[in-house]
Design a protein around this motif. Sequence first.
Motif, PDB file in Angstrom:
ATOM      1  N   HIS A 184      -7.335  -1.944  -0.563  1.00 47.52           N
ATOM      2  CA  HIS A 184      -6.805  -3.063   0.241  1.00 47.52           C
ATOM      3  C   HIS A 184      -7.524  -4.371  -0.068  1.00 47.52           C
ATOM      4  O   HIS A 184      -7.841  -5.157   0.832  1.00 47.52           O
ATOM      5  N   ASN A 218       0.819  -1.212   0.000  1.00 49.15           N
ATOM      6  CA  ASN A 218       0.000   0.000   0.000  1.00 49.15           C
ATOM      7  C   ASN A 218       0.852   1.262   0.000  1.00 49.15           C
ATOM      8  O   ASN A 218       1.748   1.412   0.829  1.00 49.15           O
ATOM      9  N   ASP A 268      -7.462  -1.702   6.848  1.00 51.04           N
ATOM     10  CA  ASP A 268      -6.890  -2.439   7.987  1.00 51.04           C
ATOM     11  C   ASP A 268      -7.629  -2.183   9.295  1.00 51.04           C
ATOM     12  O   ASP A 268      -7.046  -1.744  10.295  1.00 51.04           O
ATOM     13  N   ASP A 295       3.019  -4.948   4.485  1.00 55.15           N
ATOM     14  CA  ASP A 295       2.371  -4.359   3.311  1.00 55.15           C
ATOM     15  C   ASP A 295       2.198  -2.833   3.448  1.00 55.15           C
ATOM     16  O   ASP A 295       1.660  -2.183   2.543  1.00 55.15           O
ATOM     17  N   HIS A 296       2.680  -2.284   4.572  1.00 48.05           N
ATOM     18  CA  HIS A 296       2.641  -0.825   4.777  1.00 48.05           C
ATOM     19  C   HIS A 296       4.019  -0.203   5.000  1.00 48.05           C
ATOM     20  O   HIS A 296       4.164   1.012   4.908  1.00 48.05           O
ATOM     21  N   HIS A 338      -9.964  -7.328   9.064  1.00 50.88           N
ATOM     22  CA  HIS A 338     -10.169  -6.444   7.913  1.00 50.88           C
ATOM     23  C   HIS A 338     -11.655  -6.321   7.592  1.00 50.88           C
ATOM     24  O   HIS A 338     -12.428  -7.248   7.832  1.00 50.88           O
ATOM     25  N   HIS A 352       0.734   1.570  10.302  1.00 52.23           N
ATOM     26  CA  HIS A 352       1.068   0.491  11.249  1.00 52.23           C
ATOM     27  C   HIS A 352       2.182  -0.349  10.651  1.00 52.23           C
ATOM     28  O   HIS A 352       2.531  -0.186   9.473  1.00 52.23           O
TER      29      HIS A 352
HETATM   30 ZN   LIG Z   1      -2.572  -3.948   5.247  1.00 52.88          ZN
END
Ligand SMILES: [Zn+2]
Length: 269
Positions: free
Chosen positions: A223, A20, A150, A67-68, A198, A63
């Motif tokens: 997402h 992301n 998220d 993936d971030h 999620h 966070h």
């Molecule tokens: Zn994520």
Amino acid sequence: MDSKLDNMKISVLASSSTGNVTYIETPQHKILVDAGMSGKKIKELLDSVGKNIEEIDSLFVTHEHSDHIKGVGVLARRYGLNVYANEKTWQAMMPKIGKVDSDQINIFDKNKVLSLGDLDIESFGVSHDAADPQFYKFHHNNKDFVILTDTGYISDTVEKKIENADGYLFECNHDVDMLRNGSYAWSLKQRILSEKGHLSNEDGARGLMDVIGENTKQVYLGHLSPENNTKYTAHETVATFLKNHDMAVDHDFYLNDTDPIIPDDLIIL
Ligand SMILES: [Zn+2]
Ligand SMILES: [Zn+2]
């Protein structure tokens, strides 16, 4: 002078469970929200929307999930960005991103407003299985853009804070049937479906119904899980739900899809 010159410009560069990154620009700032891909890939994504990575000044981290944050360390070291995250997220992220200069480390706690020249950023906490996850509302020139992914559910407090924004990047992670019938281990399915997991397509649709207002013009469905969702399923589920609740999809506001590796066109909010 074209008044739109002063508006916020946004591109969702990449959005999915695998990475992301969102780009936001005002006359005074060029920022990223999350950097969940390699530094090289993020540079390519910015190039493809005509933006130079060297001009990015700040990075807001939500966070510490990979993936971030995959590219946070490299971007900080190579391009000298100011990186913002709350204290617990910094603690959880530090061991994963390598050395970052102390003067680039900025603590930005939950439920605060940070004013950076022509851009105000408001942070709010979400329910997700990370150290202290938070998302953001960006305010410039009387426009608001909200990013919310998220999270296992949307609290009333968060709903109040984000209602009637001009634009949203909103989570539609999975189709519940695809997830239940899919190949993930039961424990992982439970995690995703839990209150700290999620939002499903239906959850996302419901959340959007509650927050979309007369100012809302652009909604990005984001997402998505490549394994447990498709763009078509997410889009149809949300569009149908909103239309069934008398909301003028594609008239009052637009539903935009996002992609794991292809940036959305830069929009002027
Ligand atoms: Zn994520
Ligand atoms: Zn996460």
